[in-house]
Motif scaffolding. Structure first.
Motif, PDB file in Angstrom:
ATOM      1  N   GLY A 199       0.794  -1.252   0.054  1.00 21.04           N
ATOM      2  CA  GLY A 199      -0.071  -0.093  -0.032  1.00 21.04           C
ATOM      3  C   GLY A 199       0.764   1.112  -0.088  1.00 21.04           C
ATOM      4  O   GLY A 199       2.017   1.093   0.407  1.00 21.04           O
ATOM      5  N   LYS A 208       0.347   3.398   1.862  1.00 19.83           N
ATOM      6  CA  LYS A 208       0.463   3.829   3.397  1.00 19.83           C
ATOM      7  C   LYS A 208       2.134   3.455   3.877  1.00 19.83           C
ATOM      8  O   LYS A 208       3.099   4.227   4.203  1.00 19.83           O
ATOM      9  CB  LYS A 208      -0.248   2.999   4.297  1.00 19.83           C
ATOM     10  CG  LYS A 208      -0.493   3.871   5.391  1.00 19.83           C
ATOM     11  CD  LYS A 208      -1.833   2.838   6.114  1.00 19.83           C
ATOM     12  CE  LYS A 208      -2.715   4.064   6.707  1.00 19.83           C
ATOM     13  NZ  LYS A 208      -3.885   3.556   7.489  1.00 19.83           N
ATOM     14  N   ILE A 223       4.902   5.613   1.845  1.00 18.84           N
ATOM     15  CA  ILE A 223       5.157   6.843   2.766  1.00 18.84           C
ATOM     16  C   ILE A 223       5.926   6.656   3.832  1.00 18.84           C
ATOM     17  O   ILE A 223       6.688   7.301   4.206  1.00 18.84           O
ATOM     18  CB  ILE A 223       3.752   7.631   2.832  1.00 18.84           C
ATOM     19  CG1 ILE A 223       2.943   7.940   1.396  1.00 18.84           C
ATOM     20  CG2 ILE A 223       3.957   8.934   3.455  1.00 18.84           C
ATOM     21  CD1 ILE A 223       1.553   8.305   1.783  1.00 18.84           C
ATOM     22  N   TRP A 228      -3.903  14.205   4.930  1.00 14.68           N
ATOM     23  CA  TRP A 228      -4.292  12.808   5.180  1.00 14.68           C
ATOM     24  C   TRP A 228      -3.941  12.405   6.284  1.00 14.68           C
ATOM     25  O   TRP A 228      -2.635  12.642   6.749  1.00 14.68           O
ATOM     26  CB  TRP A 228      -3.820  11.728   3.908  1.00 14.68           C
ATOM     27  CG  TRP A 228      -4.322  10.570   4.153  1.00 14.68           C
ATOM     28  CD1 TRP A 228      -5.729  10.166   4.551  1.00 14.68           C
ATOM     29  CD2 TRP A 228      -3.604   8.968   4.320  1.00 14.68           C
ATOM     30  NE1 TRP A 228      -5.782   8.820   4.707  1.00 14.68           N
ATOM     31  CE2 TRP A 228      -4.445   8.296   4.654  1.00 14.68           C
ATOM     32  CE3 TRP A 228      -2.070   9.214   4.115  1.00 14.68           C
ATOM     33  CZ2 TRP A 228      -3.868   7.104   4.785  1.00 14.68           C
ATOM     34  CZ3 TRP A 228      -1.795   7.752   4.093  1.00 14.68           C
ATOM     35  CH2 TRP A 228      -2.456   6.680   4.409  1.00 14.68           C
ATOM     36  N   TYR A 287      -0.217  11.038   7.525  1.00 20.25           N
ATOM     37  CA  TYR A 287       1.095  11.810   7.402  1.00 20.25           C
ATOM     38  C   TYR A 287       1.564  12.165   8.608  1.00 20.25           C
ATOM     39  O   TYR A 287       3.015  12.077   9.092  1.00 20.25           O
ATOM     40  CB  TYR A 287       0.813  13.122   6.834  1.00 20.25           C
ATOM     41  CG  TYR A 287       0.429  12.928   5.031  1.00 20.25           C
ATOM     42  CD1 TYR A 287       0.630  11.746   4.569  1.00 20.25           C
ATOM     43  CD2 TYR A 287       0.041  13.786   4.286  1.00 20.25           C
ATOM     44  CE1 TYR A 287       0.195  11.641   3.201  1.00 20.25           C
ATOM     45  CE2 TYR A 287      -0.501  13.769   3.151  1.00 20.25           C
ATOM     46  CZ  TYR A 287      -0.135  12.510   2.303  1.00 20.25           C
ATOM     47  OH  TYR A 287      -0.879  12.714   1.264  1.00 20.25           O
ATOM     48  N   ASN A 295      -6.890  14.126  -0.296  1.00 18.89           N
ATOM     49  CA  ASN A 295      -7.699  13.488   0.912  1.00 18.89           C
ATOM     50  C   ASN A 295      -7.324  14.327   2.138  1.00 18.89           C
ATOM     51  O   ASN A 295      -6.219  14.335   2.484  1.00 18.89           O
ATOM     52  CB  ASN A 295      -7.458  11.893   1.186  1.00 18.89           C
ATOM     53  CG  ASN A 295      -7.925  11.250   2.303  1.00 18.89           C
ATOM     54  OD1 ASN A 295      -8.825  11.959   2.672  1.00 18.89           O
ATOM     55  ND2 ASN A 295      -7.699  10.148   2.451  1.00 18.89           N
ATOM     56  N   ASP A 312       1.843  13.000  -3.174  1.00 16.14           N
ATOM     57  CA  ASP A 312       0.916  11.683  -3.099  1.00 16.14           C
ATOM     58  C   ASP A 312      -0.045  11.925  -4.206  1.00 16.14           C
ATOM     59  O   ASP A 312      -0.942  12.810  -4.092  1.00 16.14           O
ATOM     60  CB  ASP A 312       0.441  11.689  -1.672  1.00 16.14           C
ATOM     61  CG  ASP A 312      -0.387  10.567  -1.361  1.00 16.14           C
ATOM     62  OD1 ASP A 312      -0.916   9.686  -2.335  1.00 16.14           O
ATOM     63  OD2 ASP A 312      -0.826  10.278  -0.081  1.00 16.14           O
ATOM     64  N   TYR A 337      -4.928   9.494  -5.897  1.00 20.28           N
ATOM     65  CA  TYR A 337      -6.207   9.694  -6.439  1.00 20.28           C
ATOM     66  C   TYR A 337      -6.150  10.218  -7.852  1.00 20.28           C
ATOM     67  O   TYR A 337      -7.067  10.796  -8.255  1.00 20.28           O
ATOM     68  CB  TYR A 337      -7.031  10.801  -5.456  1.00 20.28           C
ATOM     69  CG  TYR A 337      -7.492   9.925  -4.272  1.00 20.28           C
ATOM     70  CD1 TYR A 337      -8.431   9.216  -4.023  1.00 20.28           C
ATOM     71  CD2 TYR A 337      -6.558  10.436  -3.094  1.00 20.28           C
ATOM     72  CE1 TYR A 337      -8.889   8.638  -2.841  1.00 20.28           C
ATOM     73  CE2 TYR A 337      -6.861   9.847  -1.972  1.00 20.28           C
ATOM     74  CZ  TYR A 337      -8.090   9.017  -1.732  1.00 20.28           C
ATOM     75  OH  TYR A 337      -8.524   8.382  -0.416  1.00 20.28           O
ATOM     76  N   LYS A 358      -7.183   2.942  -5.070  1.00 12.59           N
ATOM     77  CA  LYS A 358      -8.445   3.796  -5.385  1.00 12.59           C
ATOM     78  C   LYS A 358      -8.966   3.788  -6.585  1.00 12.59           C
ATOM     79  O   LYS A 358     -10.184   3.560  -6.776  1.00 12.59           O
ATOM     80  CB  LYS A 358      -8.096   5.408  -4.760  1.00 12.59           C
ATOM     81  CG  LYS A 358      -7.165   5.546  -3.735  1.00 12.59           C
ATOM     82  CD  LYS A 358      -8.162   5.284  -2.401  1.00 12.59           C
ATOM     83  CE  LYS A 358      -7.240   5.132  -1.204  1.00 12.59           C
ATOM     84  NZ  LYS A 358      -8.113   5.013   0.089  1.00 12.59           N
ATOM     85  N   TYR A 408     -14.133  12.698  -1.777  1.00 13.35           N
ATOM     86  CA  TYR A 408     -14.732  13.067  -0.183  1.00 13.35           C
ATOM     87  C   TYR A 408     -15.186  14.657  -0.477  1.00 13.35           C
ATOM     88  O   TYR A 408     -14.915  15.645  -1.374  1.00 13.35           O
ATOM     89  CB  TYR A 408     -13.496  13.296   0.348  1.00 13.35           C
ATOM     90  CG  TYR A 408     -12.882  11.828   0.635  1.00 13.35           C
ATOM     91  CD1 TYR A 408     -13.001  10.984   1.273  1.00 13.35           C
ATOM     92  CD2 TYR A 408     -11.440  12.025  -0.191  1.00 13.35           C
ATOM     93  CE1 TYR A 408     -12.437   9.832   1.303  1.00 13.35           C
ATOM     94  CE2 TYR A 408     -10.685  10.873   0.094  1.00 13.35           C
ATOM     95  CZ  TYR A 408     -11.115   9.802   0.881  1.00 13.35           C
ATOM     96  OH  TYR A 408     -10.575   8.570   1.082  1.00 13.35           O
TER      97      TYR A 408
HETATM   98  N1  PMP Z   1      -2.349   8.549   0.453  1.00 11.20           N
HETATM   99  C1  PMP Z   1      -3.622   8.954   0.576  1.00 11.20           C
HETATM  100  C2  PMP Z   1      -3.940  10.407   0.423  1.00 11.20           C
HETATM  101  C3  PMP Z   1      -4.863   8.199   0.923  1.00 11.20           C
HETATM  102  O1  PMP Z   1      -5.909   8.446   1.181  1.00 11.20           O
HETATM  103  C4  PMP Z   1      -4.505   6.894   1.384  1.00 11.20           C
HETATM  104  C5  PMP Z   1      -5.667   6.044   1.636  1.00 11.20           C
HETATM  105  N2  PMP Z   1      -5.285   4.666   1.842  1.00 11.20           N
HETATM  106  C6  PMP Z   1      -3.213   6.281   1.170  1.00 11.20           C
HETATM  107  C7  PMP Z   1      -2.196   7.185   0.766  1.00 11.20           C
HETATM  108  C8  PMP Z   1      -2.734   4.879   1.210  1.00 11.20           C
HETATM  109  O2  PMP Z   1      -3.553   4.006   0.483  1.00 11.20           O
HETATM  110  P1  PMP Z   1      -3.114   2.675   0.320  1.00 11.20           P
HETATM  111  O3  PMP Z   1      -2.087   2.196   1.491  1.00 11.20           O
HETATM  112  O4  PMP Z   1      -4.308   1.724   0.302  1.00 11.20           O
HETATM  113  O5  PMP Z   1      -2.247   2.194  -0.956  1.00 11.20           O
END
Ligand code: PMP
Ligand code: GLU
Length: 422
Positions: free
Chosen positions: A128, A130, A133, A154, A157, A204, A233, A236, A266, A352
Motif C-alpha cells: 500500500g 501507506k 510513505i 491525510w 502523514y 484526501n 501523493d 487519487y 483507489k 470526499y
Molecule cells: N495516501 C492517501 C492520500 C490516501 O487517502 C490513502 C488511503 N488509503 C493512502 C495514501 C494509502 O493508500 P493504500 O495504503 O491503500 O495504498
C-alpha cells in the motif's frame, strides 16, 4: 481507599472490578513505548470499525467514513491473480522492491501518463501507498527534522512523521481558498530544519486538486531550497474531474528531489490487495528499499501480479468508476447545499466532501467537529470522520464512495437530525 468502604456488596464488587480494569490499563500503558503513545489511532479506520461494529449488532448504520471504493476489483485483474496462483511461479519471496516486470510497467506508466522519468531501479513497490510513505519518512528523517504538511492533510502523514521522530509543520488552507495552502505560506514555513514537504493532489480529505500553474508556483519556491525533498501523493490520480492530472515532478529541477507516490487502492478498487509504490531519486529508492527489506521483506507476490495485470490492461473500468463518482459528486453537492448552516465547496477530485460545520458548534450536544460526528452516528446512524483528524477542526469528512441510494438516505438523515437542533 474510600471506594472499598462501601457497605453495599454489589456496589463494592463493581468498584473493585473497575479498579482492577483501571490498574491493568495503567500497567500495560506503562509497558508501551513512548513512540506508540505519541500517536493516535487512525481516525478513519477507527470510525470504520465503529460503524462495522454497529452493523454487526443489527443497527442500520450507513458508513461514509472510510475512503474506500464501493466497487469490486475489476474481473480482469482478479483473473490475472488467479492465473498467477495457478502458474505455480509466484510462491517464493519476491524481490524487496517488487518484481522487475511490475517496476518496468510502473516506469512506463510514469512516463506515458505523467511525463516523469523514473527508471525501474527508482521504483519501490510496497504494501500500500501507506507503507510507501512510511518507508520514505523512516529513510529521510532524523529526530527534530521538520516536514511541511499541507493542511488539511491525510490522517496518517502526521503519525508517520512522529513515528520517524520528525516534526510536522502545518500550512493551512481553508474553504475560502479551496483548502489549498499557497506558495507564500510554503516559503514562510521553510526553516534550516526543513527536510521535506508533503501534500496529496487530488487531496484526501478535501478533494482539491493543484493546477499546473499552482504547482509551478510551489516549484518556484522550492527551487531556492535544493535539499528539501518533495513527497507528492498522487494516489487519487484516476479520480480527477478537473482535466489532466499534473505532477510537481515534471516542473523544472524537481524530478531528482521528488518522490511521486501512487498505488492501486483507489483508481482500481484494490484497497485490500495492498499495493502502492513510489518513484524516487535513486538514493532514496535504495534507502526505502533497505527499510522495507528489514520490515516486511516485500509486497505479496500475488497482489503484485494483480497490480501488473491492472497496469498493463484496459483503463475502461477505472474510467467507469470515475464517471460514477462524478455523478455522485453532483448529487451529494446538491444534497449538502440544501442543509442550512453547512458550508460546502465543489471538490475537483477523489471521493470526499469536506464541509465546514462550525455553524453547529454550540447547538444541541455539538461543541466541535468530533461531537458533530458522534451526534450523526447516534442520531442519524451515519458515520463520518471529524476534521480534527485531518488538522481542520471546523470540518468533517464525508466519503461518497457509496451507492446513490445510500447517499440520499444518509444525507436525508443528517439533514433531519440537524433540523432538530438548529
Ligand atoms: N495516501 C492517501 C492520500 C490516501 O487517502 C490513502 C488511503 N488509503 C493512502 C495514501 C494509502 O493508500 P493504500 O495504503 O491503500 O495504498
Ligand atoms: N485512505 C483511506 C481513508 O482516508 C483509507 C483508510 C486509511 O488508510 O486510513 O479513509
Amino acid at each position: 481507599m474510600t471506594v472499598f468502604l462501601n457497605n453495599n456488596n454489589h456496589e463494592s464488587t463493581k468498584q473493585w472490578s473497575i479498579f482492577l480494569i483501571l490498574s491493568e490499563f495503567l500497567r500495560t500503558m506503562d509497558l508501551q513505548s513512548k513512540r506508540i503513545k505519541s500517536i493516535p489511532e487512525s481516525a478513519t479506520l477507527a470510525m470504520a470499525a465503529k460503524a462495522r461494529e454497529m452493523k454487526q449488532k443489527g443497527i442500520d448504520v450507513i458508513s461514509l467514513s472510510l475512503g474506500e471504493p464501493d466497487f469490486k476489483t475489476p474481473d480482469f485483474i482478479i483473473e490475472g491473480a488467479i492465473e498467477a496462483l495457478h502458474s505455480g511461479k509466484y510462491f517464493a519471496y519476491p524481490p524487496v522492491n517488487g518484481y522487475l516486470d511490475l517496476r518496468e510497467a510502473i516506469s512506463k506508466k510514469f512516463k506515458d501518463d505523467n511525463d516523469l522519468d523514473y527508471t525501474p531501479d527508482q521504483i519501490v513497490v510496497s504494501n500500500g501507498a501507506k507503507q510507501s510513505i512510511s518507508n520514505v519518512f523512516m529513510a529521510l528523517l532524523d529526530p527534530g527534522d521538520e516536514v511541511i504538511v499541507f493542511t488539511p492533510y491525510w490522517v496518517s502523514y502526521t503519525a508517520m512523521i512522529l513515528l520517524a521522530e520528525g516534526v510536522p509543520v502545518f500550512i493551512e488552507g481553508n474553504i475560502e481558498n479551496d483548502f489549498k495552502a499557497s506558495a507564500e505560506q510554503l516559503e514562510k514555513a521553510i526553516t534550516s530544519k526543513t527536510k521535506a514537504v508533503i501534500f496529496s493532489s487530488p487531496c484526501n480529505p478535501t478533494g482539491s486538486v493543484f493546477t499546473k500553474e499552482e504547482l509551478a508556483l510551489l516549484a518556484e519556491v522550492l527551487k531556492k531550497y535544493p535539499d528539501i525533498i518533495i513527497i507528492s501523493d498522487e494516489i487519487y490520480e484516476l479520480i480527477n474531474f478537473s482535466g489532466a492530472h499534473a505532477s510537481i515532478g515534471t516542473m523544472e529541477g524537481m524530478l531528482d528531489r521528488t518522490v511521486t507516490v501512487n498505488g492501486f487502492s483507489k483508481g482500481y478498487a484494490m484497497t485490500g490487495w495492498r499495493v502502492g509504490y513510489i518513484g524516487a531519486p535513486g538514493w532514496l529508492a535504495k534507502a526505502a528499499n533497505k527499510m522495507q527489506g528489514q520490515m516486511t521483506s516485500a509486497n505479496s507476490s500475488i497482489a503484485q501480479r494483480a497490480a501488473f495485470t491492472a497496469l498493463t490492461g484496459s483503463k475502461e473500468s477505472s474510467g467507469e468508476m470515475a464517471r460514477a463518482y462524478l455523478n455522485r459528486r453532483a448529487l451529494v453537492h446538491d444534497l449538502l447545499s440544501d442543509i442550512p448552516g453547512i458550508q460546502v465547496n465543489m471538490p475537483q477530485g477523489a471521493f470526499y466532501f469536506f464541509p465546514n460545520v462550525k455553524e453547529y458548534f454550540g447547538k444541541g450536544p455539538i461543541n466541535n467537529a468530533t461531537d458533530f460526528c458522534m451526534y450523526m452516528l447516534e442520531e442519524a446512524r451515519v458515520s463520518l470522520v471529524t476534521g480534527e483528524a485531518f488538522g481542520s477542526p471546523e470540518c468533517i469528512r464525508l466519503s461518497y464512495a457509496a451507492s446513490e441510494e445510500e447517499l440520499k438516505t444518509s444525507i436525508g438523515r443528517i439533514k433531519e437530525s440537524l433540523e432538530k437542533i438548529y
